[in-house]
Design a protein around this motif. Structure first.
Motif, PDB file in Angstrom:
ATOM      1  N   PRO A   1      10.458  -0.035   3.578  1.00  0.00           N
ATOM      2  CA  PRO A   1      10.493  -1.119   2.580  1.00  0.00           C
ATOM      3  C   PRO A   1       9.121  -1.655   2.211  1.00  0.00           C
ATOM      4  CG  PRO A   1      12.182  -1.465   4.241  1.00  0.00           C
ATOM      5  CD  PRO A   1      11.360  -0.296   4.696  1.00  0.00           C
ATOM      6  N   TRP A   2       8.215  -1.774   3.180  1.00  0.00           N
ATOM      7  CA  TRP A   2       6.910  -2.341   2.848  1.00  0.00           C
ATOM      8  C   TRP A   2       6.104  -1.415   1.948  1.00  0.00           C
ATOM      9  CZ3 TRP A   2       2.362  -0.031   4.393  1.00  0.00           C
ATOM     10  CH2 TRP A   2       2.433   0.927   5.406  1.00  0.00           C
TER      11      TRP A   2
ATOM     12  N   LYS B   1       4.211  -0.480  -3.618  1.00  0.00           N
ATOM     13  CA  LYS B   1       4.250   0.250  -4.889  1.00  0.00           C
ATOM     14  C   LYS B   1       4.553  -0.712  -6.040  1.00  0.00           C
ATOM     15  CE  LYS B   1       5.882   4.713  -3.152  1.00  0.00           C
ATOM     16  NZ  LYS B   1       7.027   5.652  -3.171  1.00  0.00           N
ATOM     17  N   ALA B   2       5.472  -1.651  -5.804  1.00  0.00           N
ATOM     18  CA  ALA B   2       5.809  -2.638  -6.829  1.00  0.00           C
ATOM     19  C   ALA B   2       4.605  -3.525  -7.136  1.00  0.00           C
ATOM     20  CB  ALA B   2       6.999  -3.485  -6.380  1.00  0.00           C
ATOM     21  N   VAL B   3       3.868  -3.923  -6.100  1.00  0.00           N
ATOM     22  CA  VAL B   3       2.666  -4.741  -6.311  1.00  0.00           C
ATOM     23  C   VAL B   3       1.650  -3.959  -7.139  1.00  0.00           C
ATOM     24  CG1 VAL B   3       0.687  -5.837  -5.161  1.00  0.00           C
ATOM     25  CG2 VAL B   3       2.986  -6.127  -4.220  1.00  0.00           C
ATOM     26  N   ARG B   4       1.424  -2.695  -6.782  1.00  0.00           N
ATOM     27  CA  ARG B   4       0.457  -1.880  -7.529  1.00  0.00           C
ATOM     28  C   ARG B   4       0.882  -1.692  -8.982  1.00  0.00           C
ATOM     29  NH1 ARG B   4       0.362   3.157  -4.727  1.00  0.00           N
ATOM     30  NH2 ARG B   4       1.752   2.374  -3.140  1.00  0.00           N
ATOM     31  N   ALA B   5       2.177  -1.571  -9.232  1.00  0.00           N
ATOM     32  CA  ALA B   5       2.654  -1.443 -10.618  1.00  0.00           C
ATOM     33  C   ALA B   5       2.386  -2.724 -11.398  1.00  0.00           C
ATOM     34  CB  ALA B   5       4.148  -1.113 -10.626  1.00  0.00           C
ATOM     35  N   LEU B   6       2.597  -3.865 -10.769  1.00  0.00           N
ATOM     36  CA  LEU B   6       2.308  -5.141 -11.445  1.00  0.00           C
ATOM     37  C   LEU B   6       0.815  -5.291 -11.705  1.00  0.00           C
ATOM     38  CD1 LEU B   6       4.792  -7.363  -9.441  1.00  0.00           C
ATOM     39  CD2 LEU B   6       4.860  -6.978 -11.921  1.00  0.00           C
TER      40      LEU B   6
ATOM     41  N   ARG C   1      -3.468  -4.764   8.334  1.00  0.00           N
ATOM     42  CA  ARG C   1      -4.231  -3.852   7.464  1.00  0.00           C
ATOM     43  C   ARG C   1      -3.515  -3.589   6.147  1.00  0.00           C
ATOM     44  NH1 ARG C   1      -5.181   0.873  11.459  1.00  0.00           N
ATOM     45  NH2 ARG C   1      -4.322   1.919   9.664  1.00  0.00           N
ATOM     46  N   GLN C   2      -2.200  -3.695   6.134  1.00  0.00           N
ATOM     47  CA  GLN C   2      -1.442  -3.437   4.905  1.00  0.00           C
ATOM     48  C   GLN C   2      -1.231  -4.706   4.076  1.00  0.00           C
ATOM     49  OE1 GLN C   2      -0.015  -2.378   7.964  1.00  0.00           O
ATOM     50  NE2 GLN C   2      -0.618  -0.247   7.843  1.00  0.00           N
ATOM     51  N   HIS C   3      -1.681  -5.834   4.564  1.00  0.00           N
ATOM     52  CA  HIS C   3      -1.468  -7.091   3.833  1.00  0.00           C
ATOM     53  C   HIS C   3      -2.382  -7.170   2.614  1.00  0.00           C
ATOM     54  CE1 HIS C   3       0.454  -9.536   7.352  1.00  0.00           C
ATOM     55  NE2 HIS C   3       1.032  -8.369   7.151  1.00  0.00           N
ATOM     56  N   ARG C   4      -1.960  -7.992   1.651  1.00  0.00           N
ATOM     57  CA  ARG C   4      -2.747  -8.256   0.441  1.00  0.00           C
ATOM     58  C   ARG C   4      -2.912  -9.755   0.284  1.00  0.00           C
ATOM     59  NH1 ARG C   4      -3.162  -4.379  -3.702  1.00  0.00           N
ATOM     60  NH2 ARG C   4      -2.118  -2.419  -3.265  1.00  0.00           N
ATOM     61  N   ARG C   5      -3.962 -10.122  -0.437  1.00  0.00           N
ATOM     62  CA  ARG C   5      -4.171 -11.532  -0.756  1.00  0.00           C
ATOM     63  C   ARG C   5      -3.370 -11.886  -1.997  1.00  0.00           C
ATOM     64  NH1 ARG C   5     -10.601 -12.736   0.040  1.00  0.00           N
ATOM     65  NH2 ARG C   5     -10.654 -12.098   2.219  1.00  0.00           N
TER      66      ARG C   5
ATOM     67  N   ARG D   1       6.360 -10.919   0.131  1.00  0.00           N
ATOM     68  CA  ARG D   1       7.348 -10.056   0.781  1.00  0.00           C
ATOM     69  C   ARG D   1       6.634  -8.938   1.555  1.00  0.00           C
ATOM     70  NH1 ARG D   1      10.306  -9.131  -3.384  1.00  0.00           N
ATOM     71  NH2 ARG D   1       9.481  -7.112  -3.950  1.00  0.00           N
ATOM     72  N   LEU D   2       5.634  -8.321   0.927  1.00  0.00           N
ATOM     73  CA  LEU D   2       4.868  -7.252   1.574  1.00  0.00           C
ATOM     74  C   LEU D   2       4.231  -7.751   2.867  1.00  0.00           C
ATOM     75  CD1 LEU D   2       3.403  -4.483   1.670  1.00  0.00           C
ATOM     76  CD2 LEU D   2       1.600  -5.552   0.306  1.00  0.00           C
ATOM     77  N   ASN D   3       3.634  -8.928   2.821  1.00  0.00           N
ATOM     78  CA  ASN D   3       2.948  -9.453   3.996  1.00  0.00           C
ATOM     79  C   ASN D   3       3.919  -9.765   5.137  1.00  0.00           C
ATOM     80  OD1 ASN D   3       0.587  -9.160   2.581  1.00  0.00           O
ATOM     81  ND2 ASN D   3       0.335 -11.319   2.128  1.00  0.00           N
TER      82      ASN D   3
END
Length: 152
Positions: free
Chosen positions: A70-71, A76-81, A129-133, A120-122
């Protein structure tokens, strides 16, 4: 060495399954279907999934089934946005006054959706390491205004 004819004396009968498969493979080899395969004559590269630890087998199975954890789907959804945002910034210098209003509203929508997905990703990601700001709406709107100003 010649192979026995599996169909001898059985005219009109279908070939046994293995004989049919062997024939198809032989015909494909003769036609050169296997000549340009990657890694021909070399060992196949191994996938290093040692960082996945106990999850390595599960991740490999998911990947083989075209599924992802899921993460990863959330990322992928974040990168598309973010790609949508980048497309707006790219076209901004050519936008009309009405287009600029539309782009501003669109950037606001994208930032809100991206921040929901990033949150949601975080929560889903296994390590930091996979988290985003989170995106800063004011900073994104300033970037849009700057891009619009470049267009005149």
């Amino acid at each position: 060495m010649t192979r026995p004819d599996h169909n001898a004396g059985n005219e009109g009968q279908p070939l046994p399954r293995e004989a049919l498969i062997d024939r198809k493979i032989r015909e494909a080899q003769e036609a050169g279907a296997f000549d340009d395969l990657p890694f021909q004559g070399e060992p196949l590269p191994l996938v290093d999934d040692s960082a996945a630890g106990d999850w390595a087998l599960a991740y490999r199975m998911l990947k083989g089934s075209n599924f992802a954890p899921p993460w990863i789907e959330t990322d992928k959804a974040v990168r598309a946005l973010l790609a949508e945002r980048d497309a707006i910034l790219e076209r901004a210098p050519r936008a009309s006054a009405i287009g600029r209003q539309r782009d501003r509203a669109e950037v606001q929508r994208i930032v809100e959706a991206a921040n929901r997905a990033i949150t949601r990703l975080n929560h889903e990601a296994p390590t930091y390491r996979q988290h985003r700001r989170l995106l800063d709406l004011d900073r994104e709107l300033q970037a849009l205004a700057k891009a619009c100003d470049q267009g005149g």
